[in-house]
Write an enzyme that holds these catalytic residues in place. Structure first.
Site, short mmCIF file in Angstrom:
data_model
loop_
_atom_site.label_atom_id
_atom_site.label_comp_id
_atom_site.label_asym_id
_atom_site.label_seq_id
_atom_site.Cartn_x
_atom_site.Cartn_y
_atom_site.Cartn_z
N ARG A 120 0.83 -1.21 0.00
CA ARG A 120 0.00 0.00 0.00
C ARG A 120 0.86 1.26 0.00
O ARG A 120 0.50 2.28 0.60
CB ARG A 120 -0.95 0.01 1.21
CG ARG A 120 -1.86 -1.22 1.27
CD ARG A 120 -2.89 -1.26 0.17
NE ARG A 120 -3.70 -0.07 0.16
CZ ARG A 120 -4.76 0.12 0.93
NH1 ARG A 120 -5.18 -0.81 1.73
NH2 ARG A 120 -5.44 1.24 0.88
N ARG A 173 -2.57 6.52 -0.15
CA ARG A 173 -2.49 6.69 1.30
C ARG A 173 -1.99 8.06 1.70
O ARG A 173 -2.58 9.05 1.39
CB ARG A 173 -1.62 5.58 1.90
CG ARG A 173 -2.30 4.23 1.84
CD ARG A 173 -2.97 3.97 3.15
NE ARG A 173 -4.22 3.26 2.96
CZ ARG A 173 -4.75 2.49 3.89
NH1 ARG A 173 -4.12 2.27 5.01
NH2 ARG A 173 -5.91 1.93 3.70
N ARG A 214 -5.38 12.45 -7.11
CA ARG A 214 -6.32 11.37 -6.85
C ARG A 214 -7.71 11.63 -7.42
O ARG A 214 -8.38 10.74 -7.91
CB ARG A 214 -6.36 11.15 -5.34
CG ARG A 214 -7.56 10.49 -4.74
CD ARG A 214 -7.51 8.98 -4.93
NE ARG A 214 -8.55 8.35 -4.16
CZ ARG A 214 -9.84 8.36 -4.47
NH1 ARG A 214 -10.22 8.99 -5.56
NH2 ARG A 214 -10.74 7.78 -3.71
N ASP A 256 -6.97 -2.19 -7.07
CA ASP A 256 -7.50 -2.74 -5.81
C ASP A 256 -7.87 -4.20 -6.03
O ASP A 256 -8.16 -4.60 -7.16
CB ASP A 256 -8.73 -1.96 -5.35
CG ASP A 256 -9.06 -2.27 -3.90
OD1 ASP A 256 -8.49 -1.63 -3.00
OD2 ASP A 256 -9.86 -3.20 -3.64
N TYR A 287 -15.21 -10.63 1.30
CA TYR A 287 -15.86 -9.32 1.11
C TYR A 287 -17.21 -9.48 0.42
O TYR A 287 -18.17 -8.80 0.77
CB TYR A 287 -14.97 -8.40 0.27
CG TYR A 287 -13.83 -7.78 1.06
CD1 TYR A 287 -14.09 -6.92 2.12
CD2 TYR A 287 -12.50 -8.06 0.76
CE1 TYR A 287 -13.06 -6.35 2.85
CE2 TYR A 287 -11.46 -7.50 1.48
CZ TYR A 287 -11.74 -6.65 2.53
OH TYR A 287 -10.73 -6.09 3.25
O1 CP3 Z 1 0.16 -0.57 -2.63
C1 CP3 Z 1 -0.74 0.13 -3.11
O2 CP3 Z 1 -1.20 1.12 -2.56
C2 CP3 Z 1 -1.27 -0.29 -4.45
C3 CP3 Z 1 -2.68 -0.30 -4.59
C4 CP3 Z 1 -3.55 -1.11 -3.66
C5 CP3 Z 1 -4.79 -0.62 -3.17
N1 CP3 Z 1 -5.44 -1.62 -2.55
C6 CP3 Z 1 -5.26 0.77 -3.35
C7 CP3 Z 1 -6.22 1.32 -2.38
C8 CP3 Z 1 -3.45 -2.44 -3.24
C9 CP3 Z 1 -2.30 -3.41 -3.43
C10 CP3 Z 1 -4.65 -2.75 -2.55
C11 CP3 Z 1 -4.93 -4.10 -2.05
C12 CP3 Z 1 -6.07 -4.29 -1.16
N2 CP3 Z 1 -7.29 -3.68 -1.18
C13 CP3 Z 1 -6.09 -5.28 -0.15
C14 CP3 Z 1 -4.98 -6.23 0.15
C15 CP3 Z 1 -3.94 -5.61 0.98
C16 CP3 Z 1 -4.34 -5.45 2.43
O3 CP3 Z 1 -4.38 -4.30 2.89
O4 CP3 Z 1 -4.57 -6.48 3.08
C17 CP3 Z 1 -7.34 -5.22 0.48
C18 CP3 Z 1 -7.80 -6.05 1.65
C19 CP3 Z 1 -8.09 -4.22 -0.19
C20 CP3 Z 1 -9.49 -3.77 0.07
C21 CP3 Z 1 -9.49 -2.34 0.47
N3 CP3 Z 1 -9.44 -1.29 -0.44
C22 CP3 Z 1 -9.44 -1.79 1.78
C23 CP3 Z 1 -9.48 -2.60 3.06
C24 CP3 Z 1 -9.36 -0.39 1.63
C25 CP3 Z 1 -9.20 0.63 2.76
C26 CP3 Z 1 -10.21 1.65 2.89
C27 CP3 Z 1 -9.58 2.90 3.51
O5 CP3 Z 1 -9.93 4.00 3.04
O6 CP3 Z 1 -8.76 2.77 4.42
C28 CP3 Z 1 -9.36 -0.10 0.24
C29 CP3 Z 1 -9.29 1.23 -0.38
C30 CP3 Z 1 -7.99 1.55 -1.06
N4 CP3 Z 1 -7.34 0.70 -1.89
C31 CP3 Z 1 -7.30 2.78 -0.99
C32 CP3 Z 1 -6.19 2.66 -1.84
C33 CP3 Z 1 -5.15 3.69 -2.16
C34 CP3 Z 1 -7.67 4.00 -0.13
C35 CP3 Z 1 -8.90 4.67 -0.58
C36 CP3 Z 1 -8.74 5.85 -1.51
O7 CP3 Z 1 -7.65 6.37 -1.80
O8 CP3 Z 1 -9.83 6.27 -1.94
#
Ligand code: CP3
Length: 357
Positions: A35, A39, A48, A84, A159
């Site tokens: 991630r 972030r 974004r 994602d 999910y």
């Molecule tokens: O490394 C990176 O940032 C590359 C992109 C990436 C994202 N999600 C972008 C994202 C990767 C590799 C993921 C994987 C992902 N997504 C996982 C596996 C990794 C892990 O954390 O266990 C899982 C479980 C998800 C599902 C998911 N998507 C979650 C739990 C969330 C968090 C929600 C939050 O806001 O905290 C997301 C959203 C997400 N995926 C964001 C990003 C940059 C943040 C939301 C945004 O920017 O709008």
């Protein structure tokens, strides 16, 4: 060259990251962060946009640019595609939203045999062309290997069934135990989708792949072995290109670490509760390990971070099969300066040459 990755112009570039995945000799420990894209990066917030992350990820130019940001800022040894784990199932119309601060939310969760009809084969060129396009742009522009990724069938299924992030996975556990045939069909369909997605990313130019089974540690080891492992194994064994290293990651996987490895991984991603030496005691010295700085520690004073980083490097004991990473994803409040410092520390630690050459 085994320790290199190919860019689309056909030139082979050397990579410590690829060498470490193969447990081959290289000068310094490679590092990247799960991630790392998005972030806490201010430059991410700038480009974004206001829509959903699923929209941002479906614009290949923007996704490529976001993927490159942590490479430029931190000097990490690998890029992970900005996308994602829910993108493939979203693209076939399952009805998924990703809510900021919460995560994936499913409007109509998977409940019964009828819901199997809402899944179908993924046709990457039609359903997720932007993923391939973003990787193609990166093959030209990214100085380090690009990691493609997918959610493992179990984590994606959880999910779809729970409808929102859940720590208990009660509905998922109930379905796998009470409806074994529906579970098998669901997991098989998700496995096919995952395989198509990963092979598409590799064909587009990804130099490594990571299978995220983030929640694999939330179920009992025996259940994991029967109800989850066979599908992840099929996914990893269906990767068409044997040159591309496969990283298999989950949280809380200490009791099932050997299964995470024998599912077909070249690299086992470990969480922060699994010391590297304990992981090696279970897995042997041949397989590479990725991890495992606690993301929470990155919120502590820098001396605490430095101590933790040194400890991990020490526990690695000069093993070439180590890719430095966090034990889970970067937390949103992390100061990017801390991550830059971690990269500098890891890179300044020299690996000794192997006596056997
Ligand atoms: O490394 C990176 O940032 C590359 C992109 C990436 C994202 N999600 C972008 C994202 C990767 C590799 C993921 C994987 C992902 N997504 C996982 C596996 C990794 C892990 O954390 O266990 C899982 C479980 C998800 C599902 C998911 N998507 C979650 C739990 C969330 C968090 C929600 C939050 O806001 O905290 C997301 C959203 C997400 N995926 C964001 C990003 C940059 C943040 C939301 C945004 O920017 O709008």
């Amino acid at each position: 060259m085994e320790n290199s990755f190919l860019s689309t112009d056909g030139t082979a570039k050397k990579s410590d990251f690829i060498s470490a995945c193969r447990n081959e000799q290289h000068p310094r420990v490679p590092v990247w962060f799960m991630r790392q894209a998005g972030r806490s990066l201010p430059e991410y917030k700038k480009i974004r946009g206001t829509g959903s992350i699923l929209e941002a990820a479906s614009d290949p130019e923007r996704a490529a640019q976001i993927t490159l940001q942590p490479v430029e800022r931190y000097g990490v040894d690998a890029a992970i595609l900005f996308s994602d784990i829910m993108v493939p199932v979203h693209s076939i119309g399952f009805g998924i939203e990703i809510q900021p601060g919460i995560g994936p939310v499913v409007e109509n969760p998977f409940e019964s045999i009828e819901d199997l009809k809402r899944l179908r084969t993924l046709e990457p060129e039609i359903d997720v062309p932007y993923v391939g396009e973003a990787i193609k742009i990166l093959s030209q522009e990214c100085p380090v290997p690009v990691i493609g990724f997918a959610g493992a069938p179990f984590t994606v299924a959880s999910y779809l069934i729970e409808g929102k992030p859940s720590r208990l996975l009660e509905k998922t556990k109930a379905l796998m135990e009470q409806e074994p045939e529906i579970w098998d069909s669901l997991m098989n369909q998700l496995s096919d989708i995952t395989i198509s997605s990963l092979n598409h990313q590799i064909e587009s130019g990804a130099s490594a792949i990571q299978l995220f089974d983030s929640w694999a540690g939330l179920i009992e080891p025996e259940i994991y072995e029967q109800k989850v492992f066979p599908y992840s194994k099929r996914v990893l064994s269906s990767i068409n290109n044997s040159r591309v290293p496969k990283i298999h990651f989950g949280v809380g996987t200490q009791p099932i670490l050997h299964l995470i490895a024998v599912a077909g991984a070249d690299v086992v991603g470990i969480d922060s509760n699994t010391p590297i030496d304990a992981a090696r005691a279970k897995l042997g010295n041949e397989i590479a390990i990725q991890g495992n700085l606690d993301p929470e520690i990155c919120l502590e004073p820098i001396e605490v971070v430095e101590k933790a980083v040194s400890e991990i490097l020490k526990l690695n004991n000069n093993n070439f099969g180590h890719i430095f990473n966090l034990g889970h994803g970067v937390l949103p409040d992390t100061d990017p300066g801390v991550l830059s410092h971690v990269v500098e520390m890891v890179h300044s630690h020299k690996l000794l040459e192997r006596k056997d050459g």
